[in-house]
Design an enzyme around this catalytic site. Sequence first.
Site, PDB file in Angstrom:
ATOM      1  N   ASP A  66      34.974  37.730  37.137  1.00 21.36           N
ATOM      2  CA  ASP A  66      34.806  36.384  36.599  1.00 21.36           C
ATOM      3  C   ASP A  66      33.628  35.671  37.254  1.00 21.36           C
ATOM      4  O   ASP A  66      33.041  36.182  38.224  1.00 21.36           O
ATOM      5  CB  ASP A  66      36.102  35.573  36.782  1.00 21.36           C
ATOM      6  CG  ASP A  66      36.781  35.822  38.131  1.00 21.36           C
ATOM      7  OD1 ASP A  66      36.097  36.280  39.069  1.00 21.36           O
ATOM      8  OD2 ASP A  66      37.971  35.542  38.256  1.00 21.36           O
ATOM      9  N   ASP A 135      49.386  30.368  40.815  1.00 24.84           N
ATOM     10  CA  ASP A 135      49.979  30.106  39.499  1.00 24.84           C
ATOM     11  C   ASP A 135      50.107  31.379  38.658  1.00 24.84           C
ATOM     12  O   ASP A 135      50.373  31.315  37.464  1.00 24.84           O
ATOM     13  CB  ASP A 135      49.168  29.043  38.748  1.00 24.84           C
ATOM     14  CG  ASP A 135      47.731  29.483  38.444  1.00 24.84           C
ATOM     15  OD1 ASP A 135      47.358  30.627  38.783  1.00 24.84           O
ATOM     16  OD2 ASP A 135      46.981  28.669  37.854  1.00 24.84           O
ATOM     17  N   HIS A 137      47.657  33.577  38.022  1.00 27.92           N
ATOM     18  CA  HIS A 137      46.466  34.052  37.308  1.00 27.92           C
ATOM     19  C   HIS A 137      45.938  35.343  37.937  1.00 27.92           C
ATOM     20  O   HIS A 137      46.075  35.552  39.140  1.00 27.92           O
ATOM     21  CB  HIS A 137      45.368  32.977  37.215  1.00 27.92           C
ATOM     22  CG  HIS A 137      44.673  32.626  38.487  1.00 27.92           C
ATOM     23  ND1 HIS A 137      44.597  31.338  38.963  1.00 27.92           N
ATOM     24  CD2 HIS A 137      43.982  33.380  39.384  1.00 27.92           C
ATOM     25  CE1 HIS A 137      43.905  31.327  40.083  1.00 27.92           C
ATOM     26  NE2 HIS A 137      43.516  32.561  40.367  1.00 27.92           N
ATOM     27  N   GLU A 142      44.359  31.863  33.322  1.00 28.62           N
ATOM     28  CA  GLU A 142      45.334  30.867  33.758  1.00 28.62           C
ATOM     29  C   GLU A 142      46.588  30.944  32.880  1.00 28.62           C
ATOM     30  O   GLU A 142      46.570  31.576  31.820  1.00 28.62           O
ATOM     31  CB  GLU A 142      44.708  29.463  33.646  1.00 28.62           C
ATOM     32  CG  GLU A 142      43.470  29.260  34.532  1.00 28.62           C
ATOM     33  CD  GLU A 142      43.796  29.061  36.021  1.00 28.62           C
ATOM     34  OE1 GLU A 142      44.831  29.583  36.498  1.00 28.62           O
ATOM     35  OE2 GLU A 142      43.002  28.387  36.710  1.00 28.62           O
TER      36      GLU A 142
HETATM   37  C1  F6R Z   1      38.496  36.058  41.845  1.00 27.73           C
HETATM   38  C2  F6R Z   1      39.669  36.129  41.018  1.00 27.73           C
HETATM   39  C3  F6R Z   1      40.888  35.334  41.294  1.00 27.73           C
HETATM   40  C4  F6R Z   1      41.394  35.471  42.724  1.00 27.73           C
HETATM   41  C5  F6R Z   1      42.614  34.591  42.931  1.00 27.73           C
HETATM   42  C6  F6R Z   1      43.116  34.670  44.345  1.00 27.73           C
HETATM   43  O1  F6R Z   1      37.495  36.913  41.327  1.00 27.73           O
HETATM   44  O2  F6R Z   1      39.635  36.826  40.077  1.00 27.73           O
HETATM   45  O3  F6R Z   1      41.916  35.728  40.415  1.00 27.73           O
HETATM   46  O4  F6R Z   1      41.714  36.812  42.969  1.00 27.73           O
HETATM   47  O5  F6R Z   1      42.278  33.278  42.630  1.00 27.73           O
HETATM   48  O6  F6R Z   1      42.139  34.136  45.187  1.00 27.73           O
HETATM   49  P1  F6R Z   1      42.208  34.332  46.770  1.00 27.73           P
HETATM   50  O7  F6R Z   1      42.129  35.790  46.996  1.00 27.73           O
HETATM   51  O8  F6R Z   1      41.015  33.598  47.280  1.00 27.73           O
HETATM   52  O9  F6R Z   1      43.517  33.768  47.184  1.00 27.73           O
END
Ligand code: F6R
Length: 258
Positions: A66, A135, A137, A142
């Site tokens: 992303d 959440d 995702h 989301e």
């Molecule tokens: C980032 C991504 C997100 C993160 C998620 C957890 O490329 O795809 O889904 O993996 O937000 O983020 P952290 O690891 O920072 O807790």
Amino acid sequence: MDVVIAPADEIGEIVADDIAAVVSDRPDAVLGLATGSSPLRIYDAVAQRVANGEVSLARAGGFMLDEYVGLPPGHPCRYSTVIEVDFVSRVDFAPGAVRGPDGDAADLHAACAEYEKAMREAGGVDLQILGIGADGHIAFNEPGSSLASRTRVKTLTAQTRADNARFFGGDVDAVPYHCLTQGLGTIMDARRIVLVATGETKAEAVGQLVEGPVSARWPATILQHHPRVTVLVDEAAASQLALVDYYRHTQTHRHLVS
Ligand code: F6R
């Protein structure tokens, strides 16, 4: 779905073993790369092995999950910069071998379609590394995301923007409202998936991912439909798993196919 509970400081080495095995079998393997905090120990462990000459990514490729919309190339919080700093610059990928969706493109919808095409033309992802949001995702899909979605523009939730403000000097107003993200259908095309999560804040999402009903309310639950997923969690992130004793039991009594 394989659930493995391990100390947080061992998770990086466990996934690095997987990555090493994948590129040893297939040096031109395609890796799916997450950004954020969760994969950092993995990237450290792989960088160490590349430095030691144990692993080479010289023929491998990578696709990011992303990207924020509107952050220009070189912006320190743009995910293409983050992955460069956290991983790419520390290993031996060929120049241009790691790609991400262009969140600064004039035509974002065309950029999403081009990204899907590039992934297809590269033969798809062999091993996808994922984190998970509180959440539920994965990538930036989301709650409410279509379970069949492809790479597209999404609006981030207030919670994700608040969670990620730490990367923007604590300033939630600096976090973009929009992103480009691989869809859940795109992620499901990966041949193998390893999701890592540590800490109490991920416990509810991990509980839903592994044991909850498959639902757009918790997008990561779509992974229950994937045939080769490993969920690698520490004790805190495993704390809401009702069947935690069974997962430990399967770790102790793993069936090894010769
Ligand atoms: C980032 C991504 C997100 C993160 C998620 C957890 O490329 O795809 O889904 O993996 O937000 O983020 P952290 O690891 O920072 O807790």
